[in-house]
Design an enzyme around this catalytic site. Structure first.
Site, PDB file in Angstrom:
ATOM      1  N   ASP A 252      47.416  46.504  44.469  1.00 25.68           N
ATOM      2  CA  ASP A 252      46.372  45.485  44.350  1.00 25.68           C
ATOM      3  C   ASP A 252      46.698  44.362  45.336  1.00 25.68           C
ATOM      4  O   ASP A 252      47.740  43.710  45.209  1.00 25.68           O
ATOM      5  CB  ASP A 252      46.361  44.956  42.907  1.00 25.68           C
ATOM      6  CG  ASP A 252      45.249  43.949  42.643  1.00 25.68           C
ATOM      7  OD1 ASP A 252      44.522  43.598  43.587  1.00 25.68           O
ATOM      8  OD2 ASP A 252      45.125  43.511  41.486  1.00 25.68           O
ATOM      9  N   ASP A 258      47.689  34.283  48.682  1.00 25.04           N
ATOM     10  CA  ASP A 258      48.167  33.128  47.907  1.00 25.04           C
ATOM     11  C   ASP A 258      49.692  33.148  47.832  1.00 25.04           C
ATOM     12  O   ASP A 258      50.344  32.106  47.898  1.00 25.04           O
ATOM     13  CB  ASP A 258      47.578  33.146  46.494  1.00 25.04           C
ATOM     14  CG  ASP A 258      46.067  33.283  46.516  1.00 25.04           C
ATOM     15  OD1 ASP A 258      45.446  32.864  47.521  1.00 25.04           O
ATOM     16  OD2 ASP A 258      45.509  33.821  45.547  1.00 25.04           O
TER      17      ASP A 258
HETATM   18  O1  RIB Z   1      43.127  34.991  46.182  1.00 21.43           O
HETATM   19  C1  RIB Z   1      42.874  35.642  44.999  1.00 21.43           C
HETATM   20  C2  RIB Z   1      42.137  34.727  44.066  1.00 21.43           C
HETATM   21  O2  RIB Z   1      40.854  34.456  44.584  1.00 21.43           O
HETATM   22  C3  RIB Z   1      41.870  35.338  42.705  1.00 21.43           C
HETATM   23  O3  RIB Z   1      42.919  35.102  41.798  1.00 21.43           O
HETATM   24  C4  RIB Z   1      40.549  34.722  42.315  1.00 21.43           C
HETATM   25  O4  RIB Z   1      40.642  33.877  41.208  1.00 21.43           O
HETATM   26  C5  RIB Z   1      40.031  33.999  43.547  1.00 21.43           C
HETATM   27  O5  RIB Z   1      40.234  32.655  43.465  1.00 21.43           O
END
Ligand code: RIB
Length: 310
Positions: A252, A258
């Site tokens: 995934d 992030d």
């Molecule tokens: O980058 C992934 C995130 O993008 C997910 O967790 C979702 O909430 C969106 O904000």
């Protein structure tokens, strides 16, 4: 003896992710039936804060949730990661943000976000959260699923204090355009880089390296282009460097960007030089994709160090 400021402030969205896993992603107008739904913590701000906290940073999160049970549970989970959530606004008239996510068999995703409280985060709330803390910060990380004014407030507070700022332009917005030239390090993926240069009227001839160099020249700050399994390109001070990603088992990819941004900002806040911080961040992102859910596979500092040493 007091050391250099090392804290990290993360300004961005806080969501609940509802995830369906299916063989392939739906086309426009199509219904696919898959497994789930599963519920995970999400939001680019909250996810990056978790990645940074697991990488041993002192993290304060600035954002907004609803003043409801979902918001309270969401903040409890973030606090359990060691994140300071005191500066997160609890908004009475807004629901906590939700992301609807489909993940296919190759780990690629499709995401639609209902912004909820994230869309009501005010610039003055961002300033009020950052200004008393900024002297103790080594970095401010900002992402763009929140209003433009809130993004710009964070960039401005960091710039005024001379604190390094990282902007994850996912998606590229007016606020990102206006941040260019204010000292922020930008971390677009290849599509976001092209989009941003188009918005800035700077064309997009050549490849990612040429485009990154153009954006870095125009922003006067480093640009790091995230390229998934191909690692990252760093454009800084007129030079381009390529960092490959280690091989990864992809379940995934949600939250990989992030993770990269959170660990990058954590290591910059701790005083690492840019290339070393990026190397650790690439390793962390490569580990994170092995588990379903944006935050579930994010590694600890020890796991990142072991991956880089291997
Ligand atoms: O980058 C992934 C995130 O993008 C997910 O967790 C979702 O909430 C969106 O904000």
């Amino acid at each position: 003896m007091t050391g250099p400021p090392r804290g990290l402030a993360v300004v961005g969205a806080i969501n609940v992710d509802l995830v369906v896993s299916s063989e392939r992603l739906p086309r426009a107008g199509e219904t696919v039936v898959g497994e789930g739904p599963q519920s995970f913590g999400g939001g680019k701000g909250a996810n990056a804060a978790v990645a940074a906290a697991r990488a041993a940073a002192d993290v304060v999160l600035v954002g907004a949730v609803g003043a409801d049970r979902t918001g309270a549970e969401t903040l409890d989970r973030l606090a359990a990661e060691g994140i300071d959530v005191a500066a997160v606004a609890r908004l009475a008239d807004e629901p906590t943000g939700v992301a609807l996510i489909v993940v296919d068999a190759a780990g690629e995703n499709q995401i639609a976000v209902g912004a909820g409280a994230n869309g009501a985060l005010r610039a003055d709330a961002v300033r009020a959260a950052l200004e008393p803390r900024v002297a103790a910060l080594g970095c401010v990380l900002v992402s763009t699923e929140i209003p433009d004014e809130a993004v710009l407030a964070a960039v401005e507070v960091a710039a005024a204090a001379g604190v390094r700022c990282v902007v994850n332009p996912a998606p590229p917005t007016l606020a990102v355009e206006r941040s260019v030239g204010r000292g922020a390090l930008l971390t677009p993926n290849a599509g976001e880089l092209e989009d941003l240069l188009g918005r800035l009227g700077q064309g997009s001839e050549g490849g990612d390296a040429d485009r990154a160099a153009v954006l870095s020249r125009s922003s006067g700050a480093p640009v790091i282009v995230t390229r998934g399994g191909d690692g990252v390109l760093i454009a800084a001070a007129g030079e381009i460097a390529e960092l490959p990603a280690p091989p990864a088992t992809v379940v995934d990819t949600t939250g990989a960007g992030d993770t990269f941004n959170g660990v990058l900002a954590a290591r910059l806040a701790a005083g690492d030089e840019l290339r070393r911080a990026a190397e650790l961040a690439v390793a962390a992102a490569s580990i994170s994709v092995g588990t379903r859910g944006a935050r579930e596979g994010m590694p600890t500092a020890a796991e990142i160090a072991a991956a880089v040493a291997a």
